[in-house]
Design an enzyme around this catalytic site. Structure first.
Site, short mmCIF file in Angstrom:
data_model
loop_
_atom_site.label_atom_id
_atom_site.label_comp_id
_atom_site.label_asym_id
_atom_site.label_seq_id
_atom_site.Cartn_x
_atom_site.Cartn_y
_atom_site.Cartn_z
N LYS A 22 -7.72 -54.83 -1.49
CA LYS A 22 -8.62 -54.31 -0.76
C LYS A 22 -7.92 -53.31 0.66
O LYS A 22 -8.01 -52.65 0.77
CB LYS A 22 -9.65 -55.22 -0.18
CG LYS A 22 -10.46 -54.63 0.81
CD LYS A 22 -11.57 -55.77 1.25
CE LYS A 22 -11.03 -56.89 2.13
NZ LYS A 22 -11.20 -56.38 3.68
N ASN A 23 -7.11 -54.39 1.11
CA ASN A 23 -6.62 -54.06 2.53
C ASN A 23 -5.29 -52.90 2.37
O ASN A 23 -4.81 -52.56 3.21
CB ASN A 23 -6.14 -55.16 3.25
CG ASN A 23 -7.10 -55.85 3.74
OD1 ASN A 23 -8.42 -55.55 3.61
ND2 ASN A 23 -7.06 -57.16 4.09
N ARG A 91 -15.60 -52.05 9.16
CA ARG A 91 -14.80 -51.75 10.24
C ARG A 91 -13.39 -51.03 10.02
O ARG A 91 -13.20 -50.00 10.83
CB ARG A 91 -14.17 -53.12 11.10
CG ARG A 91 -15.37 -54.10 11.28
CD ARG A 91 -14.47 -55.19 11.95
NE ARG A 91 -14.10 -54.80 13.52
CZ ARG A 91 -12.63 -54.29 13.64
NH1 ARG A 91 -12.24 -54.04 12.60
NH2 ARG A 91 -12.46 -53.94 14.72
N CYS A 115 -17.32 -58.51 14.92
CA CYS A 115 -17.95 -58.94 13.75
C CYS A 115 -17.66 -60.52 13.95
O CYS A 115 -17.36 -60.92 14.70
CB CYS A 115 -16.98 -58.30 12.67
SG CYS A 115 -15.43 -59.31 12.27
N ARG A 120 -12.69 -57.76 18.08
CA ARG A 120 -11.81 -56.91 17.26
C ARG A 120 -11.90 -55.29 17.84
O ARG A 120 -12.41 -54.49 17.31
CB ARG A 120 -12.49 -56.93 15.64
CG ARG A 120 -12.46 -58.25 15.03
CD ARG A 120 -12.73 -58.22 13.82
NE ARG A 120 -11.47 -57.70 12.98
CZ ARG A 120 -11.60 -57.53 11.73
NH1 ARG A 120 -12.56 -57.82 11.09
NH2 ARG A 120 -10.63 -56.95 11.18
N ASP A 303 -5.86 -64.55 6.87
CA ASP A 303 -6.79 -64.05 5.76
C ASP A 303 -7.05 -65.32 4.59
O ASP A 303 -7.85 -65.14 3.74
CB ASP A 303 -6.86 -62.85 5.05
CG ASP A 303 -6.94 -61.58 5.98
OD1 ASP A 303 -6.75 -60.69 5.63
OD2 ASP A 303 -7.77 -62.14 7.08
N ARG A 395 -17.53 -58.15 -0.84
CA ARG A 395 -16.92 -57.07 -0.04
C ARG A 395 -15.45 -57.29 -0.61
O ARG A 395 -14.72 -56.03 -0.50
CB ARG A 395 -16.97 -57.28 1.52
CG ARG A 395 -18.40 -57.21 2.13
CD ARG A 395 -18.39 -57.21 3.34
NE ARG A 395 -17.13 -56.13 3.94
CZ ARG A 395 -16.96 -56.15 5.35
NH1 ARG A 395 -17.76 -56.87 6.10
NH2 ARG A 395 -15.87 -55.18 5.90
C1 EPZ Z 1 -6.42 -56.04 9.20
O1 EPZ Z 1 -7.44 -55.94 10.10
C2 EPZ Z 1 -7.13 -56.61 7.98
N1 EPZ Z 1 -8.22 -55.55 7.51
C3 EPZ Z 1 -7.80 -57.81 8.19
O2 EPZ Z 1 -8.61 -58.50 6.96
C4 EPZ Z 1 -6.75 -59.03 8.66
O3 EPZ Z 1 -7.46 -60.18 9.13
C5 EPZ Z 1 -5.98 -58.44 9.81
O4 EPZ Z 1 -5.61 -57.16 9.64
C6 EPZ Z 1 -4.99 -59.31 10.59
O5 EPZ Z 1 -3.98 -59.37 9.45
C7 EPZ Z 1 -7.77 -54.51 6.94
O6 EPZ Z 1 -6.58 -54.56 6.85
C8 EPZ Z 1 -8.64 -53.66 6.42
P1 EPZ Z 1 -5.35 -56.32 13.61
P2 EPZ Z 1 -7.23 -55.45 11.60
O7 EPZ Z 1 -5.45 -54.96 14.21
O8 EPZ Z 1 -6.22 -54.43 11.43
C9 EPZ Z 1 -6.32 -57.45 17.96
C10 EPZ Z 1 -10.04 -59.29 5.52
O9 EPZ Z 1 -10.63 -60.17 5.32
N2 EPZ Z 1 -6.61 -55.91 18.07
O10 EPZ Z 1 -4.03 -56.46 12.90
O11 EPZ Z 1 -8.58 -55.02 12.26
C11 EPZ Z 1 -7.35 -58.01 17.18
O12 EPZ Z 1 -8.71 -58.43 17.89
C12 EPZ Z 1 -9.87 -58.61 6.97
O13 EPZ Z 1 -9.73 -58.71 4.46
C13 EPZ Z 1 -6.66 -55.64 19.66
O14 EPZ Z 1 -6.99 -56.23 20.52
O15 EPZ Z 1 -6.62 -56.54 12.45
C14 EPZ Z 1 -6.83 -59.13 16.47
O16 EPZ Z 1 -7.13 -60.13 17.25
C15 EPZ Z 1 -10.24 -59.34 7.99
N3 EPZ Z 1 -6.84 -54.09 19.67
C16 EPZ Z 1 -5.43 -58.74 16.29
O17 EPZ Z 1 -5.14 -57.67 17.32
C17 EPZ Z 1 -6.63 -53.09 18.73
O18 EPZ Z 1 -6.74 -51.98 18.96
C18 EPZ Z 1 -4.74 -58.37 15.02
O19 EPZ Z 1 -5.87 -57.39 14.66
C19 EPZ Z 1 -6.39 -53.74 17.54
C20 EPZ Z 1 -6.33 -55.01 17.20
#
Ligand code: EPZ
Length: 416
Positions: A22-23, A91, A115, A120, A303, A395
């Site tokens: 998915k990701n 998202r 969420c 996020r 995850d 999902r």
């Molecule tokens: C990706 O989400 C994945 N989703 C998530 O999988 C996964 O949990 C996550 O990466 C971490 O590995 C997809 O790839 C579609 P991040 P993402 O930006 O990119 C903070 C699932 O279950 N952050 O790496 O949204 C954020 O809040 C989903 O399949 C900011 O502060 O995660 C978090 O604490 C859930 N500002 C950390 O960084 C930003 O602009 C990592 O988030 C972006 C992120």
């Protein structure tokens, strides 16, 4: 709304085939916006989130054909808007932002909002786009971005962000000049995207390390590419075998994408034997409690945190599980405790004292991976577990109840 009814206590046996990630599929499909013509994507998983991004791309004007092999043509982009009603259900819709600004010079994308697992924010995506020369306004809950032509820059991500890295990597492929991403995410899904972009004529190097360099080009051309296997789905089934004391062969997964989980499962006494295109996972008589700390790849994936907690709930000893990526990713704890798990939360740490047996109970899914954790607990528990609100799990897992039933689980989907 559907629910799952699970009668626990069955040892899982047999083979399960892993679907496309998915990701990985979500950013790959978003990248179709970077060039006209027909792009072809193989191994697309059949998931609700994929249906959502297909609706989103269709809304923008893309033509889409096929299923597991999907063909997308964005010759005729009619609009550059990702509306709130689509973005709020997923998202990752924010991944169309970078490609739209790069190809069309503008985009209006709803802010994703938070969420269940955390606020996020997407501030790092926006700051990086501004570094590339885009003008960004936030108005009425929407991101409004404009740029006649993006220009290369050196960008440092304060936090390693997966979709932030993917969004900006896509945008930078069409920028004038060179872009350097520092503290970039190293996930396999980022590498799958970089390889696909290079197949479109982009010049991306360093993907998989924390410094990615993108030499901008003027145009890209269509590509035929394949989505990598879903390492989180694979890890979930590995834990399903472990938690039921089963003997399951996972087919079609890349074991190398799961080193952190494999290490932890072996520490816990689970046997993991590499086989052709996968692994054979055999649950031992007992499960040893181990400590787990989630980290960006190649660390232990956040995850899989909820799923390994279900396993540790019946571990022999005490396990400390530390969640370092998201601020509220313990929503599954309350529900696991209703099944008899003994867990104490102290800030970002959950102290899990293993019990001999969990007891089936009606439980509520709150987010995708918490739902998977509750399914795993239900498989191991004594008696019946009803898991409500299974739309969360649809999902990210294709037909999980069918795949588990084929392994001998007593699980069915019923109208609630
Ligand atoms: C990706 O989400 C994945 N989703 C998530 O999988 C996964 O949990 C996550 O990466 C971490 O590995 C997809 O790839 C579609 P991040 P993402 O930006 O990119 C903070 C699932 O279950 N952050 O790496 O949204 C954020 O809040 C989903 O399949 C900011 O502060 O995660 C978090 O604490 C859930 N500002 C950390 O960084 C930003 O602009 C990592 O988030 C972006 C992120």
């Amino acid at each position: 709304m559907d629910k799952f009814v699970i009668q626990g206590g069955r040892k899982l046996q047999g083979e399960v085939r892993i679907s496309g990630s998915k990701n990985a599929a979500l950013p790959l499909l978003a990248s179709s916006l970077l060039c006209g013509g027909w792009n072809t994507y193989h191994n697309i998983p059949d998931l609700v989130d994929i249906k959502t991004i297909k609706r989103l791309l269709g809304n923008l004007g893309a033509e889409i054909e096929g299923g597991e092999t999907l063909r997308v043509n964005t010759d005729d982009i009619k609009r550059c808007e990702a509306p709130y009603h689509l973005v709020r259900t997923m998202r990752a819709s924010v991944l169309v932002l970078g490609p739209l600004v790069a190809r069309m010079g503008r985009a209006r994308v709803s802010l994703p909002g938070g969420c269940a697992i955390g606020a996020r924010p997407v501030n790092l995506h926006l700051k990086a786009l501004q570094d590339l020369g885009a003008e960004i306004d936030l108005r009425d809950g929407y991101i409004e971005a404009r740029a006649s032509r993006l220009r290369g820059a050196t960008i440092y991500f304060d936090i390693s962000t997966v979709t932030g890295t993917e969004n900006i990597m896509m945008a930078a492929t069409l920028a004038r000049g060179t872009t350097v991403l520092e503290n970039a995410a190293k996930e396999p899904e980022v590498v799958n995207l970089a390889e696909t972009l290079n197949g479109m004529g982009a010049k991306v190097s360093g993907a998989g390390t924390d410094v990615i360099v993108i030499e901008g080009v003027d145009t890209l051309h269509p590509v035929e590419t394949t989505v990598i296997p879903d390492r989180i789905e694979a890890g979930t089934y590995m834990i399903a075998s472990a938690i039921t004391g089963g003997d399951v062969t996972i087919r079609g997964c890349r074991l190398g994408h799961l080193d952190a989980l494999v290490t932890k499962l072996k520490e816990a006494g689970i046997s993991i034997e590499p086989v052709e295109d996968g692994a054979r996972v055999t649950g031992g008589v007992e499960i040893r409690s181990v400590d787990v700390k989630t980290l960006p790849y190649p660390g232990f994936p956040t995850d899989l945190q909820a799923q390994v907690m279900a396993l540790m709930a019946i571990g022999k000893g005490v396990s400390v599980i530390t969640e370092t990526i998201f601020e509220n990713r313990f929503m599954h704890v309350g529900e696991l405790m209703r099944m008899g798990a003994v867990v104490k939360i102290e800030g970002s740490r959950a102290i899990v004292r293993g019990v001999k047996k969990l007891k089936g109970a009606p439980v509520m899914a709150t987010d995708l991976r918490a739902s998977a954790s509750l399914v795993l607990a239900g498989l191991a528990a004594e008696g019946r577990t009803d898991l409500l609100r299974v739309y969360h799990i649809d999902r990210g897992y294709h037909a999980i109840e069918k795949k588990l039933a084929a392994l001998g689980a007593d699980i069915s989907r019923v109208k609630d």
